[in-house]
Design an enzyme around this catalytic site. Structure first.
Site, PDB file in Angstrom:
ATOM      1  CG  ASN A 123      -6.375  -1.544  -4.940  1.00 50.34           C
ATOM      2  OD1 ASN A 123      -5.577  -2.398  -5.320  1.00 50.34           O
ATOM      3  ND2 ASN A 123      -6.746  -1.094  -4.845  1.00 50.34           N
TER       4      ASN A 123
ATOM      5  CG  ASP B  15      -2.356   0.891   0.949  1.00 50.60           C
ATOM      6  OD1 ASP B  15      -2.823   1.193   0.182  1.00 50.60           O
ATOM      7  OD2 ASP B  15      -1.931   2.078   2.176  1.00 50.60           O
TER       8      ASP B  15
END
Length: 224
Positions: A56, A2
């Site tokens: 995503n 991340d």
């Protein structure tokens, strides 16, 4: 993994530049993992990298095009990375591959094919993965098979069980203090290690070594 986009934004670049930097970090950590295992008798036999979440896939078409290119090149690179073959690492993919571009799927097939004969260590790569989605798929599989729906039957249908891998022991997360639904079912007793002051592209082998050392020093009782 991340923080790629924030890493790029802080330096005045587009998101895809951050993803390329993140891919470089991943390749470096694969090298470290292989080296670590060669000196520790395969102490960390299984590792999972969450490369792309289901959420995503809702990003802009421009960013997704760049991200898919990064994944394709990285998967192909890993397929011929010396440390993968030297460490006899089998690479398996988990998640939902539906809707991914063909070039990404082809790279996934190549990587799995090039490593399918190895068994000394296993690297899982989560692509199109969502924790709730995994649980829902497991429940549906139990129902479709006609089994009684209970904790034991669902446990047999998760990705870990399907691949004959034990539940997760340790989760390492950069830049945030949450798991974002990572392997919801198989992390009940997992230890958490948060590295809040670093984004994924900034992660080093020393950070991972510290996480493993921290894990080794903890008393694990599994709720008993």
């Amino acid at each position: 993994m991340d923080g790629n986009r924030r890493y790029a934004k802080l330096r005045g670049y587009k998101a895809v530049w951050g993803h390329w930097k993140g891919a470089t970090t991943w390749l470096n950590l694969i090298e470290w993992w292989s080296y670590f295992n060669s000196h520790k008798n395969d102490e960390v036999k299984y590792t999972t990298f969450w490369a792309l979440s289901k959420e995503n896939l809702q990003r802009s078409s421009e960013e997704l095009a760049g991200l898919f290119a990064v994944l394709t090149v990285t998967f192909r690179s890993i397929a011929f990375t010396a440390s993968i073959h030297r460490g006899q690492v089998r690479v398996r993919f988990i998640g939902a591959l539906e809707g991914l571009p063909q070039h990404v799927c082809d790279a996934i097939k190549l990587l799995e094919k090039e490593t399918e004969h190895y068994s000394r260590a296993v690297m899982l790569v989560a692509v199109g993965y969502g924790g709730r989605d995994e649980v829902l798929r497991a429940v549906r599989d139990v129902q479709d098979s006609g089994e009684v729906l209970n904790e034991e039957s669902v446990s047999r249908k998760t990705f870990c069980s399907r691949l004959s891998i034990s539940p997760v022991d340790l989760i390492i997360r950069t830049s945030e203090s949450r798991t974002s639904g990572f392997m919801l079912w198989d992390t009940q007793s997992a230890e958490l290690h948060f590295i809040q002051d670093k984004l994924w592209p900034e992660l080093t082998a020393y950070d991972c070594l510290h996480a493993v050392e921290s894990f080794a020093s903890r008393e694990r009782r599994g709720g008993k």
